[in-house]
Design a protein around this motif. Structure first.
Motif, short mmCIF file in Angstrom:
data_model
loop_
_atom_site.label_atom_id
_atom_site.label_comp_id
_atom_site.label_asym_id
_atom_site.label_seq_id
_atom_site.Cartn_x
_atom_site.Cartn_y
_atom_site.Cartn_z
N ILE A 130 0.86 -1.18 0.00
CA ILE A 130 0.00 0.00 0.00
C ILE A 130 0.90 1.23 0.00
N LEU A 131 0.80 2.04 -1.05
CA LEU A 131 1.65 3.20 -1.16
C LEU A 131 1.00 4.41 -0.51
N LYS A 167 -3.82 1.68 9.83
CA LYS A 167 -5.16 1.43 10.36
C LYS A 167 -6.01 0.55 9.43
N LEU A 168 -5.51 0.29 8.24
CA LEU A 168 -6.25 -0.58 7.33
C LEU A 168 -6.25 -2.00 7.87
N SER A 169 -7.40 -2.63 7.84
CA SER A 169 -7.49 -4.03 8.25
C SER A 169 -6.92 -4.92 7.15
N GLY A 170 -6.68 -6.18 7.48
CA GLY A 170 -6.22 -7.13 6.48
C GLY A 170 -7.20 -7.27 5.34
N GLY A 171 -8.49 -7.30 5.67
CA GLY A 171 -9.52 -7.41 4.64
C GLY A 171 -9.56 -6.21 3.73
N GLN A 172 -9.37 -5.01 4.28
CA GLN A 172 -9.35 -3.80 3.46
C GLN A 172 -8.17 -3.79 2.51
N VAL A 226 -8.20 -3.76 -1.72
CA VAL A 226 -7.40 -2.88 -2.56
C VAL A 226 -6.58 -3.68 -3.57
N ALA A 227 -5.96 -4.78 -3.10
CA ALA A 227 -5.14 -5.61 -3.99
C ALA A 227 -5.97 -6.25 -5.09
N PHE A 229 -8.33 -13.78 -0.33
CA PHE A 229 -9.63 -13.69 0.35
C PHE A 229 -9.54 -14.14 1.81
N SER A 230 -8.33 -14.41 2.29
CA SER A 230 -8.16 -15.08 3.58
C SER A 230 -8.64 -14.25 4.76
#
Length: 202
Positions: A85-86, A132-137, A141-142, A160-161
């Motif tokens: 994430i840039l 602060k981004l969660s793993g799901g967020q 993005v990816a 999707f994990s």
């Protein structure tokens, strides 16, 4: 695309990560690569995409052997397990690394369906809010970045994990509507329901 008798070991080692794997990728396939941690799933994905070049075996496109594995890199988009994430907003992150022009309407369509539009409004500054981004967020993005690159085949490594089952089903439905062919690495047995083919690395 045909992959015939692929075998791979890292330079300077004698132990093969995998040996004599053969499969074919057809338009519309959803291929699931499954297996325990350390079984070579991500290594196989890197070989498929031409990232690892020192692999024994043949790779053909429409029956014609490819001369350079680097040419494969133009065929695939990639959503890694730990996406980068840039600094910037959601839109900039989705467009990161893309060499294709994409309209504002198309970008908004992707963001809406990947459930990122509200995140764009609420977290416009990744310089201070990235952690602060969660793993799901991050995975959303990816996946959105993968779609925006508009490559023929998407490679999804545990993409999707961090999502719950309902979100996973919704996002996969959208992904498959935008992406002709998909290859997924997953530990989740439930993900087999998405697959048209399964490669078992166990």
């Amino acid at each position: 695309m045909q992959y015939e008798n692929l075998s791979f070991k890292y330079p300077g080692t004698n132990e093969y990560i995998f040996r004599n794997i053969s499969f074919q990728i057809n338009i519309g396939d959803v291929i699931l690569i499954k297996g325990a941690s350390g079984s070579g799933k991500t290594t196989l994905m890197n070989v498929v995409a031409g990232i690892y070049e020192n692999c024994a075996g043949k790779i053909k496109v429409n029956g014609i052997p490819i001369e350079s594995k680097q040419s494969l890199r133009n065929i695939f988009s990639f959503a890694p397990q730990e996406p980068y994430i840039l600094d910037g907003n959601i839109s900039e992150n989705i467009l990161f690394g893309s060499d294709k022009d994409i309209s504002s309407a198309k970008l908004n369509h992707i963001m809406n369906n990947m459930q990122l539009s509200k995140l764009e409004k609420n977290m416009s500054d990744f310089v201070t809010l990235n952690k602060k981004l969660s793993g799901g967020q991050k995975q959303r993005v990816a996946l959105a970045r993968c779609i925006a690159k508009q490559k023929p085949i998407a490679l999804i490594d545990e993409g999707f994990s961090a999502l719950d089952r309902k979100s996973k089903s919704s996002l996969f439905k959208f992904l498959s509507s935008e992406q002709n062919t998909i290859i997924i690495i997953s530990h989740d047995k439930a993900d087999e329901e998405f697959a048209t083919k399964i490669i078992n690395m166990e």
